[in-house]
Every structure is written in structure tokens, then in C-alpha cells.
Motif scaffolding. Structure first.
Motif, PDB file in Angstrom:
ATOM      1  N   HIS A 217       0.902  -1.234   0.124  1.00 15.26           N
ATOM      2  CA  HIS A 217      -0.058   0.155   0.102  1.00 15.26           C
ATOM      3  C   HIS A 217       0.863   1.272  -0.023  1.00 15.26           C
ATOM      4  O   HIS A 217       1.004   2.033   1.005  1.00 15.26           O
ATOM      5  N   ARG A 323     -10.288   5.469   2.186  1.00 11.91           N
ATOM      6  CA  ARG A 323     -10.368   4.643   1.025  1.00 11.91           C
ATOM      7  C   ARG A 323      -9.208   3.471   0.785  1.00 11.91           C
ATOM      8  O   ARG A 323      -9.629   2.305   0.767  1.00 11.91           O
ATOM      9  N   GLN A 327     -10.298  -0.783   1.113  1.00  7.04           N
ATOM     10  CA  GLN A 327      -9.763  -1.543   0.179  1.00  7.04           C
ATOM     11  C   GLN A 327      -9.073  -2.514   0.993  1.00  7.04           C
ATOM     12  O   GLN A 327      -9.292  -3.899   0.527  1.00  7.04           O
ATOM     13  N   GLN A 330     -10.735  -5.561   2.360  1.00  6.83           N
ATOM     14  CA  GLN A 330     -11.430  -6.568   1.417  1.00  6.83           C
ATOM     15  C   GLN A 330     -10.662  -7.609   0.437  1.00  6.83           C
ATOM     16  O   GLN A 330     -11.098  -8.050  -0.106  1.00  6.83           O
ATOM     17  N   VAL A 331      -9.457  -7.224   0.657  1.00  3.61           N
ATOM     18  CA  VAL A 331      -8.645  -7.605  -0.348  1.00  3.61           C
ATOM     19  C   VAL A 331      -7.575  -8.846   0.184  1.00  3.61           C
ATOM     20  O   VAL A 331      -7.213  -8.744   1.367  1.00  3.61           O
ATOM     21  N   ARG A 708     -19.340  -5.011   4.254  1.00  3.79           N
ATOM     22  CA  ARG A 708     -18.274  -4.325   4.123  1.00  3.79           C
ATOM     23  C   ARG A 708     -18.646  -2.774   3.784  1.00  3.79           C
ATOM     24  O   ARG A 708     -19.727  -2.416   3.955  1.00  3.79           O
ATOM     25  N   SER A 710     -18.401   0.348   1.286  1.00  7.22           N
ATOM     26  CA  SER A 710     -18.326   0.425  -0.038  1.00  7.22           C
ATOM     27  C   SER A 710     -17.225   1.363  -0.491  1.00  7.22           C
ATOM     28  O   SER A 710     -17.074   2.584   0.173  1.00  7.22           O
ATOM     29  N   LEU A 711     -16.657   1.221  -1.686  1.00  9.45           N
ATOM     30  CA  LEU A 711     -15.456   2.384  -1.980  1.00  9.45           C
ATOM     31  C   LEU A 711     -15.971   3.712  -1.921  1.00  9.45           C
ATOM     32  O   LEU A 711     -15.311   4.441  -1.953  1.00  9.45           O
ATOM     33  N   PHE A 712     -17.392   3.651  -2.633  1.00  5.46           N
ATOM     34  CA  PHE A 712     -17.876   4.726  -3.003  1.00  5.46           C
ATOM     35  C   PHE A 712     -17.943   5.810  -1.796  1.00  5.46           C
ATOM     36  O   PHE A 712     -17.711   6.879  -1.575  1.00  5.46           O
ATOM     37  N   MET A 713     -18.371   4.939  -0.658  1.00  2.00           N
ATOM     38  CA  MET A 713     -18.771   5.787   0.574  1.00  2.00           C
ATOM     39  C   MET A 713     -17.263   6.168   1.419  1.00  2.00           C
ATOM     40  O   MET A 713     -16.961   7.153   1.717  1.00  2.00           O
ATOM     41  N   THR A 715     -14.620   7.022  -0.222  1.00  3.89           N
ATOM     42  CA  THR A 715     -14.208   7.939  -1.136  1.00  3.89           C
ATOM     43  C   THR A 715     -14.769   9.347  -0.707  1.00  3.89           C
ATOM     44  O   THR A 715     -14.167  10.494  -1.071  1.00  3.89           O
TER      45      THR A 715
END
Lengths: 750, 750
Positions: A217, A323, A327, A330-331, A708, A710-713, A715
Motif C-alpha cells: 500500500h 479509501r 480496500q 476486503q482484499v 463491508r 463500499s469504495l464509494f462511501m 471516497t
């Protein structure tokens, strides 16, 4: 019609109890001295007791609860409590929509049939209450009226899917509103990393984490906190705290005795040996002070050791933006082995520090080990229930233990134990295959109050045990423990109340006929299933009294807080001396989800399973959830204070169990329609498949949105971002904080 | 001992077939004219046919296959083929390790028992082959020897867990080696986004995708390709291609006839109407040319339309680094609704373009719709199998259809249909509950060759149909279609061969006694289960002949490629004129996983289920997988050329089914031990639980490592990074490429 009257007696008794408890609440909640019991949440927010009580009518609680919006609830009690309260909303919607079809249509279909009357003519021993005539049991086997009931089952299923789908969407939206409005919180920048590999000899654990995360990262990694095994320091901390409290209590007591000029005015003494009964006598205060000195040095030593070493395989990793943290959580990180398991970090309060060092492997092993006692409890808890079930048909019990007759011949005792069982002699027709008639069983005699109270008490015991077992499994988050405990208790309650009462009850009631069958080597599974099936409608009446008892007494006590009220006043009067004791006497605590969710789900299960077979149950289940909705909203607004927040993670848990209840209802329906010799029963087999499809759909579509971020939130622009120091401070357990001060200061003054 | 001799005859027949086919292979594979059939992969790599054949002995294929390393296999046939071949390795390991205990210990335990002999004495109609005496059926019920078999079952289970665990780890490591060595490929930079929301009126779909991804992946997002509904353009493209090929074929034919100065030398003509039978007569070449012009303009129009509009809800999103793409593919993007579903993109070859525009919702609906015919096929395919099973006991068939007797009284016909069924009269003792004796069924008569060949042919038919059904479900990746088709065929094969033959076979064999039971209203489930259970060991012999037949004939044909060889020479001689026809006559194709995996898994299922009950089956299953291992490795090295690559996604599919087979074996064992009246049978119930635990463990720990790309791997330095243009070109379907040129050029010359 004896049964109906005893049923009515039971309803009246329960209602009286409720009115009594409501009266207690209305009166005592308006006493200023009880503000700490009835409005503790608002007292903790420093509201003035007088303003709280001002201009409150006797039913203000209900109107307040009624009119509170979801956002108000979230603000007052947190998202988890709101999600729990949504269980009531969803249940009310399901029951109301089901009842729209089932109650008018199916009840009138049943009432215009006459199978029970025919049965009574054919078999003089059979006896049916008026209530039984309103259930599907009264419809003639193979009648075309059964189509109505089949449509009813489809209606109930579709209604449930619809409500569940809408609820999931609502919870997800609620969660998002919550995320949007909130100032960025520490857990949004943090992930929990478990199963770190052993570092090489040249580096420490945090070096390893640093270099790994800096690589994968780049630019986003901030720093890490390696979490050691904290069990020892936790134990020392708790012991120190306990001793300090004891000292405070003793000193306060001594002061009091000095003030009052009481007898003796001697310093309190006790013996140091086993339970204070043996050993040399010492001065309490001196003894406690020296013990505190000892514990403090041990505690500080351990604290220092922990701050210097890194021996664990767990770390909390902090990022400099939401963000990247979202991420990372979840990865998959590790390339080829079960290492570097990264999950989103729970909120600091939700972390179970003592379990954090547990590796996935050990967690697994613990889960399997805990599975064994859980399974045994689920099964063995049937034994007390079995005894209850046997009480249900006292006559059978008398058959087995003849001496009971001498006791129960007194009319009064007999009446309490069992309202009526004159019609319950097992029918000999059971044994003849052709004219198989299982209805004459018992069950009309199941409305006795005693066995039900028995059942209620028995079922109040396991939640605590389940919680301890779940904690031992080694979860890292409080909400996971609660969900696991709730799941376990749900199994117990469903297995024992739903299956247990029906199956064991029937078997006990027909003990002698079954024994006869076995003796004659004519024991057939098909006959047993038919016997069980035919028992379903009469059992419904038993469950209705159970539901009524449960909401009258259960929610009556919940609302009036009679137990807390009494213990508060008793403690105030006789025990409380130190500050912490005063607080503890009224501390409101949080909702005990692992106890209430399974209980509420049980009622919903019963309602769904009997929605078609005995639709009248829907009315009582509706009352249960309506009262529950009001009372629990009041509790959320005025009483309970959450210990932790898992941001709505309870919903999938509730959702799955409602769906499981529906599945149980569908399978019950298939079996019962078959017993009713309905030719088109196989059409019902579509329903379990539909449920399965709906389950997979929800799991894939909605569950990730709750589990989870969301990436949108993530960001979204942050208005107030916590500094790294704030995040690190939030994720430092109290045992390792410099401001374990409350204890330190006190300890150093000794 | 009649049965044993017929068993031996069947084995000898199968072996002879195999030797014959091996002979064909050895001889014809050394003919230079057959190089295209036996070494097509190497021909396609431009190796010289002479060098290929030089210095190859008759068994070079076997030694080559034996000595090839896994990396060589990956290089030659790709990761998917290597994963498939690993199924053979894993099966060999499981069987070998199981056999170490089961064959010596359990066979000797059985051989020293005498239950069968006792049975024969008690019931003169019962007859057992010598082979039956080596199975668990020969052990006395309730004997302490059963402990040995119980330990055997545990041993088999533990061995399977161990091998599966090791295999998963190996596949994961293999995948990583593959990822590391490879130059960065286009799909590593790409994700597939489905269920895009409708764009607002002011923006196009790609504007919307652009702005969304630029926001949530700042700095990493490169560009997007919106994928429209390509079904129409695909259809036109295929039709155009077909017509071009037809033209090529016709022209080549005409040239040939000119050269040869053949009869007539007229231009080929045909009628335009239905099937070329009605309508006006036209000149073929002229007709085809005008048709091509027409299609070309239609195709170009559609192509232009597609390039200009964006009407789909699917897009491919390209990132400028692997790390971001890997992260994006694993993360939830949309905040609150089932939109923006992001998954890692399959490799370009693996994409099913015509399915890409399908939304998740429609995909779901299609899945459910396809489920219905699949279910019907799984169940209805039992009907032909039932007929086969009825052939198995001809005598029963004769009972039902008496006219058959007049046919089968001819000795020769009778012998082919069924080797022996003298001992198969249904025993009347079945009907008496006390001396229940179900062994006298049939099953010793199941070694007839005809029914088995019948079964083999029946089971060769469904894979193609299953593939079509799976394609209709709307998957976006080829590997998903293959896995889905394989799963469906696996159900068919297991349901029909494993359950079908045992259950239906037994029922048919005992038809008259069952009918008798039903007539007398004494049909008991318990008796039926006991009857089925007692049939298990004798059925083993039937399965052994099935396995032998399968590997001798199946792998014999696979190795010798007799069908391909014949069709190649026939086509060469009589048909091929155009270039594409020449290529198609020897085109090697890829492995048909959806056909071979279920077949191989069936054998493994049989081996696991009978490993304890009739351990001799292990030896034959071992031979099956040994031969399969050699032959399929040879095919991978020399013949098959993969169409697409899914990077090992087949392994979880195979892993789950092996585990399911083990579960079936464990449940069978529980039932059979109960039939054997073994008091400690409940101990075996631990095994299904263990399997469940192991399944969850693997699913959580290992599966993500195969389904996703770890961040660690994605962060590795890239030596050669494809440019955006390369990635876009790779993800442009052939129909939209400017170099749909091959067709365009040809079309424009017309």
C-alpha cells in the motif's frame, strides 16, 4: 368446550398481570426518586430529573415510542439497537400482511367445515374446543377448500420475501446515512491483520508489518500497532480494580460507622484464609492497601514488558485515508499461504482485546471444541422440556408414577397443574391401521399455566452460558460473540420449544398407545408422522397461551423494570457506600441481544408455522410484536446505553433466521397438507426452493453492503479527520494506557 | 462360482480391446502421414514432422508422459490442463494410501470370515462368488472384526483430507509460479463491471463510468470500454464466415473438376428453396458472392452502429497498474444498491462476448429457468438406466413381459444379454420379517457386458446438452460455463450410476418380492433399507467390471484416437478441398473438461464408497487413474491445444466434488455398518462432521487464493507492461476489430 374456557382463564390471568405491571410502571416512573431507573440514559446525558418528568402523562412513553423516527433512534441508541428494533417492524409487517389474507379467508373456510364434529361423532373420546374449529384441522381431508390454504401458504411466503427484501434495503440505506453524517471515526482508518508470519531474526514484528504494508500500500500506510497477548495484564488490571473497589467500600463503611457513632467503631477485620473463615485475622484496610501496592507493581511490570516486546502474530494497521483502509480490509494480501489475513477493524470499544492474539487456526480449534458442549446442551435441554411436556398430560404421568394420584386428587392442585384431561385417554383406534385416528391424543389439555411458566423459566437460563461459550471461541469482536451466542440460543429454543413440545409432547401423550404398537412390533414411521401431523392444530392453542404469557409477563416486566427497581432500592438502603456501588445500582446496561433476538424470533417462527394451519395465532403474534415494538423503543430511547457499536452487523443474522423460520413453516406445511390427503401437496415443494433462491440472492446482493464499506462511501470527502495519534490512542487498550491513571493515581496515594 | 468366471471373461475381453487399441496406436502413430493426428500441438508450433517421429520407440509416449514435470505441462498445455491432470495425481495418492491399509488388512479379515458360506447353507437359493467372499459382506454381523473396517473408514477419510489439503497448496503454489514468471498480461490490468446504473440524460455511459472510477480510483484509472449487446453482430459475422467458407469450398471443387477434366465441367448449381429442393436453380458461385456482398454491408452497418452507440450496462475498465486492478476486482464499489458489480476480468479469450451485456438479475432468472430442465434430465435419465438395470436381471423382465422368453431361450442371445441368472429367483424369505434375508437378490448376475456398454453409451450423450444449457445461463467466462456443465453432468452420473444402479437395480431385481410385500400391506421402509444395504457388496463386482471397461475402452480410444484418425483419412480422401477444411480435419481442440471430469470423479466416488466395503475395487480404480494419468499427460503434451486459460479456477470445482464423494462414502458406510448390526456405528457419525469442518476450512483458507489475485503478487515489479492500446486491442471482440480484415479483404475482392 372445557378447553376453551381454560384457555380464556389463562388469557385473563396474563392480561391481569400485564395491567398490574403497567400500573406499577405508570405510578413508579413518575416518582422523582426513580428517575435513575426509568430514564438513566437521559440522566447520563446530564439532563435534569425535573425536566425529564415534567409534563409527562401516564402514556407519554407510548406516544414517544410511537412517534420516534429511525434517525432519532440511531442518535439515541445507536445503529445496532435500531437494527434490532427493525426486527419488530419487519415482524409486524409480515404478520399484518399475512393476516390480511389468512384471518378472514382461512378462518371462515375452517369455521364452515365440520370435520371435528364428525370426528367427535365417530370417536366419542375425541374432544375439540371451539377454537380448534377455526383451524385447518376442521377441514375435511382431501377437500377442495384446501386450495385456499395452499394459496395462503404462498401468500405468507411471498409477503415474507417482500418484507425481508425491503428491510435489507432499508438497513443498508440507514447504514449509509449513518456513515455519511458521521465525522470520520478511528475504525474507518484501521484494519486488523491476523496470522502474521514469524519475522526473521533480524527484524521485529512491527518492522515486518511496516515493510510489507509499505510495499503493498505505497503512500497510504501510516503505522501499525502489534497486539500482544493481553490476558495476563487484563487479569491483573481487573484484580487491581476489584481490590481498589473493595478498599473504597471498606473505607466508606468505616467512615459511616464513625459518623453514626455506631457500636464498636472498630476498624473492619477479616481472616485471610479460605473464604475468610480460617487464617490469621488482619485489618481490612491495611491488608487491602498492601495488596494494592503488590498488584500495582506487578501490573506496571507486565505493562512495561508488553510495551517493550512484540511476540504476537496480530497487528492493527492504520492508514492515512479511508479509501485505502476500506480496500485493504476486503482484499487478499498473502500470496500463497494462510498468512496476513486482513479484515476491517471493529470499533475500539467492540474489540475483544483478550482474544486478539488468537490465530485463525486456534480460533477454528476452539470453535470445534465449543461445538461439542453446545450440541449436547441443545439436545440435553430437551430433558427438562420433556419433563414439562410430561406434566402437560398429567394423566400419563400418573400412569407412570402411580403415587402422583394421591397428590393430584386434590382438586385445586390438579387444576393448576392441568386444566382438563378428561378427554385424553389414548385412543385404541391408533393401533388399527385402517381407522387410524390420532386426534384423540392430548393437546386440548395443554393450556395449564404451570407447565408454561416452567418452560419460560427453563428457557431464561441458557443465554448466559451460551455467551460464555461463544466468548471462549475466540472472536475478536463483541458483535461476533453476541451473534454466535444468539445463534446457539436460537437452536436451543427452536429445537426445544418448536420441535420438542410438538414431538415429545405428542409422544408422551400417546405413550401407552406407542408402547402398545412397539410391543406388537407394528411401529411404523408413517403412522408416527401422521400422528404428529394431526397434533399440529391443537398444539396451536398451547402456543397462543405461550405467546400471550410471554408478552404480558415478559414485556410487563421489561417495561416496569420491577427487578431493577427493587434491587436499586434494596441496594440503596442496605449496601451502597462507595461511588462505584451507587452507580452500579442503577447502571442501565445495553440490550442483551443474544437473549432477546432468539426469543422474538421464536414467536415469529411460531406465527409463520401456524399462519395457515391455525391463523388465529397471527392476531396474538401481532399483539406480541406491537407491544414489543413500543416497549423496546421506549427502552432504547430512555434506558439502555450501548457498550459498543457494530454498525448494523446484526441484520444479516436476523434476516437468515427469519428465512429459516419460513423454511420450517414451508416444510411443516408440506407435511401437514400431506396428512390432510391433499392431492396437490407437491405444488408446495416450490416454496422451499424459492426460499433457497431468495437466500442466495440476498446473500450475494445485500450482505456485502452490510459487511463491508463500499469504495464509494470511503471516497467521500472527510470533514474532520482524526489524527494518527487519536487513532492510536483509540486503539490502545485501557491496560496499556498511561491514563490507566484512575487506578494509578488511586494506587499511588495509598 | 459362475459369477466369477463371467467376471473374468469380462476382464479378459476388456483387456484384449485395450491391447488391440494400444497396438493401433503404436503402429499408426509412427506413420509420418498421421503426424497431424498424433502430434498436432507440435505441428502447430512448426516442428518438423520428421524430427517429431525420429528416435521414438513404441513406448516413448509413456516415458515422456511419466517424466514430464509440472512446469513443462504448464508450458505445453496451460495451467487449467495441469490442474485437471492433478486430479489424476490426487486420485492416485488417495487410492494408494487408502489401499495400504484396506487391501491387506480388510481383505484378509473378510477372507477369514464365513458369513456367505453360512448364508448359502441356510438359504440354498443364495449364491456368492469367490469375489464376494473378499468383501465386508462376508463378515458376520456384529462381529468384532468390524472394528477393522471402522478404522479403515477413518483411515480413508484422513488420507483424503491430507491429499486434498496438499493438493490445494500445490495448486496455489503452481499458480503463483505461473503469475511470477509471466510477462504482465492484459487481463491483469482489467476489471469487468456489470449492472451499471442508467446514465443521466446529459452523459453517455462511458462518461458515467469515467467519472465514477476517476473518483474512487484516483490516479489508477486509465479508460473504459462499454460492451454492447453483441449477439446480432456475432450472428452476422458467423453467417458471413460460413458463406465465405462455402464459397471457398465451391470454388476449390470447381477448380478441381476443371483440372481433372472431369465429366461435364459445369459450374455447380443448386436450388434456393427449402433444403435446396425447391425454388429456382442458381449458379452457386454467383449466388454465394451476392449473398456475401449483402451480408458484408449488413455486418459493416451493425459494426458501425455498435461503435457509435452505448446502450449496455456492462463495461471493461482498464487500470494503469496491476495493484489497483487487483484491488478493484475484490472490493464493493456501490454504496447502497446492487449496482457497479466489479469482478476481475477473465482473459480475453475466455470472455463470452455474447453474454457480457446480461445483467445480474437476468443471469439469475436464466439460472433458475435452466434449473428446471436440468432437474428433469437428472431424474428422467434414470428411465433409460432403469431399462438397463432391468436388462441386468433378465429373468425379472421375462416375468413382466413373458413374450421375451421366446427370444431369450436361444442360448447365444441369452448369454450376451446376461451371463447368468440362475440363482436370482427372488427369495420368499424376504417376506417373513424374522428371517429377513435380502442377499439372495441378484447382482451376481450383473457382469453381463451388454448392459454395461449400454450404460457407457447412454452416459456419453448428456455432456453436450449440459454445455448448451450452461451457456444459456449467461455466464461471462468460458470456464464458468464449463464448470457449470461439469457440475450438471456430475449430478446426472452420480444420481444415475451410483444411486440408480444400486437402488433401482435392487428394486427391479426384487420386483416380485416387493410387489408381494406391497400387496400384503407389509411394505416397511426399514426392510427396504436393509435390502438395499445388503446389496452393496455384490454390486461392487458390477462396478469393477464397469471401471475396467471404462479404462480399457475409454482410454484405449483416447490414446489411439481411432475416431479422429478414421475421420481424418476419410475427409482427406473424399471431402477436403478448401484450406479451412484441411485444417478442420485434424484440428486437435482442447480438453473437454465438462465431460471428462465428471467421469473421472465417478470412478473416484465408486472407489471411495467401496474402499471399505469391497476393498478390491481400489486395485482397479488405481489402474484406471494410472492409465488415465499417462494417457491424458500424453494428450496434454502432444495433442490438445487450449482455447482459453482460467488460471486454475477448475481446482475448487474438483476439490468440492472429491469431498462430496467422500461424504457419500461416509454416509454409505454409516448405513452399511448399521445393516451389519455393529454396535459402535454412531462413532462413524463423526466423519461427516469432520468433512464439513474440512470443507469450511478449505473454502475460507485456500479458495480465495485461487479465485483472487493477492495484493502481494500484484505489487511485484513488472518487467514488460502492456500499453493501454495493447490491452484495449486484446479486449476488442473480433467482430468490432478493424482487422475483421480476413473477412473484409476476402469480401472486398468479390
Amino acid at each position: 368446550m372445557v378447553a376453551t374456557s381454560s384457555f380464556v382463564i389463562s388469557l385473563v390471568f396474563s392480561s391481569c398481570c400485564f395491567v398490574l405491571l403497567l400500573g406499577v410502571y405508570i405510578i413508579s416512573s413518575r416518582q422523582p426518586g426513580n428517575v435513575l431507573i426509568y430514564y438513566p440514559r437521559r440522566v447520563l446525558l446530564n439532563e435534569d430529573p425535573c425536566t425529564i418528568l415534567k409534563s409527562r402523562g401516564p402514556f407519554t412513553w407510548a406516544t414517544e415510542a410511537w412517534s420516534a423516527t429511525e434517525d432519532e433512534l440511531v442518535a439515541a441508541a445507536g445503529l445496532d439497537a435500531t437494527v434490532y428494533l427493525h426486527l419488530f417492524t419487519a415482524a409486524l409487517e409480515i404478520i399484518l400482511l399475512s393476516a390480511i389474507f389468512c384471518v378472514p379467508v382461512l378462518v371462515s373456510l375452517s369455521a364452515t367445515s365440520g370435520y371435528n364434529a364428525m370426528e367427535e361423532k365417530m370417536n366419542p373420546r375425541a374432544s375439540f374446543s371451539g377454537f380448534d374449529n377455526l383451524s385447518m384441522g376442521n377441514v375435511e381431508p382431501g377437500s377442495t377448500k384446501l386450495w385456499g390454504f395452499l394459496i395462503g401458504m404462498f401468500w405468507v411466503s411471498l409477503v415474507t420475501y417482500f418484507v425481508l427484501w425491503r428491510s435489507y434495503r432499508r438497513i443498508v440505506l440507514l447504514r449509509i446515512r449513518q456513515q455519511k453524517s458521521a465525522i470520520a471515526r478511528p475504525h474507518e482508518f484501521t484494519v486488523l491483520v491476523k496470522d502474521l508470519p514469524k519475522p526473521t531474526v533480524h527484524e521485529t514484528q512491527s518492522d515486518q508489518v511496516d515493510s510489507f504494508f509499505r510495499m503493498v500500500h505505497p503512500g497510504a500506510y501510516d503505522r501499525c500497532i502489534v497486539v500482544n497477548d493481553l490476558r495476563k495484564v487484563e487479569k491483573l488490571y481487573k484484580e487491581l480494580e476489584k481490590t481498589l473497589r473493595e478498599l473504597e467500600h471498606t473505607e466508606a463503611l468505616f467512615e459511616l460507622s464513625k459518623e453514626k457513632g455506631n457500636f464498636k467503631r472498630v476498624r473492619p477485620m477479616h481472616k485471610t484464609g479460605f473464604l475468610g473463615c480460617v487464617g490469621p485475622v488482619v485489618d481490612n484496610i491495611h491488608y487491602l492497601k498492601s495488596r494494592i501496592r503488590e498488584l500495582t507493581s506487578q501490573f506496571e511490570e507486565e505493562q512495561k514488558r508488553l510495551l517493550e516486546t512484540e511476540e504476537s502474530n496480530t497487528a492493527l494497521v492504520i492508514f492515512n485515508n479511508r479509501r485505502s483502509a476500506a480496500q485493504a480490509g476486503q482484499v487478499v494480501h498473502a500470496p500463497h499461504a494462510p498468512y496476513w489475513r486482513v479484515t476491517p477493524a471493529p470499533e475500539p470499544n467492540e474489540l475483544v482485546w483478550r482474544n486478539l492474539h488468537i490465530s485463525a487456526w486456534e480460533h477454528w480449534l476452539r470453535k470445534i471444541v465449543v461445538y461439542v458442549p453446545t450440541f449436547l446442551i441443545v439436545v440435553a435441554y430437551a430433558i427438562p422440556i420433556l419433563l414439562v411436556a410430561s406434566l402437560l398430560s398429567l394423566r400419563n404421568l400418573e400412569d407412570i408414577l402411580p403415587f402422583l394420584k394421591s397428590i393430584t386428587k386434590h382438586k385445586a392442585i390438579h387444576d393448576i397443574l392441568q386444566s382438563d384431561d378428561d378427554a385424553n385417554a389414548p385412543s385404541p383406534s391408533l393401533i388399527n391401521g385402517d381407522t387410524l385416528d390420532a386426534r384423540s391424543g392430548t393437546s386440548t389439555g395443554r393450556q395449564g399455566l404451570l407447565p408454561q411458566i416452567c418452560l419460560l423459566i427453563f428457557l431464561a437460563l441458557p443465554p448466559k452460558l451460551m455467551f460464555i461459550l461463544s466468548k471462549a471461541e475466540g472472536f475478536s469482536a463483541q458483535s461476533r460473540i453476541v451473534r454466535s451466542a444468539s445463534a446457539k440460543y436460537f437452536y436451543i429454543i427452536i429445537f426445544n420449544v418448536y420441535f420438542g413440545v410438538t414431538i415429545f409432547g405428542t409422544i408422551f401423550a400417546n405413550l401407552s398407545s406407542i408402547k402398545h404398537m412397539v410391543d406388537q412390533d407394528q411401529f411404523l414411521v408413517a403412522r408416527l408422522i401422521r400422528l404428529l401431523g394431526s397434533q399440529l392444530p391443537p398444539v396451536a392453542m398451547y402456543y397462543i397461551t405461550y405467546i400471550v404469557l410471554k408478552f404480558c409477563i415478559g414485556y410487563g416486566f421489561e417495561l416496569s423494570r420491577l427487578v431493577s427497581l427493587t434491587s436499586y432500592h434494596v441496594k440503596r438502603k442496605f449496601k451502597c457506600q462507595a461511588e462505584w456501588e451507587k452507580f452500579e445500582s442503577w447502571a442501565p446496561g445495553a440490550f442483551t441481544y443474544h437473549q432477546s433476538i432468539p426469543n422474538d424470533l421464536l414467536i415469529l417462527t411460531l406465527a409463520l408455522c401456524y399462519a395457515v394451519i391455525a391463523p388465529m395465532i397471527l392476531i396474538f403474534a401481532f399483539l406480541y410484536f406491537l407491544l414489543g415494538w413500543l416497549v423496546q423503543r421506549n427502552q432504547a430511547l430512555n434506558i439502555h446505553v450501548p457498550d459498543w457499536e457494530s454498525n448494523g452487523s446484526l441484520w444479516p443474522h436476523i434476516h437468515h433466521r427469519i428465512l429459516a423460520a419460513l423454511l420450517a413453516a414451508q416444510i411443516t406445511a408440506v407435511a401437514y397438507f400431506a396428512v390432510k390427503e391433499f392431492l396437490f401437496t407437491p405444488i408446495l415443494l416450490i416454496l422451499p426452493l424459492l426460499t433457497l433462491v431468495f437466500h442466495v440472492y440476498c446473500k450475494r446482493t445485500w450482505r456485502p453492503l452490510i459487511e463491508r464499506v463500499s469504495l464509494f462511501m470511503a471516497t467521500e470527502e472527510v470533514t474532520v479527520q482524526p489524527s494518527t495519534t487519536t487513532v492510536v490512542a483509540a486503539y490502545t487498550p485501557i491496560y496499556l494506557r498511561a491514563d490507566a491513571a484512575r487506578i494509578h493515581d488511586q494506587a499511588s496515594t495509598q
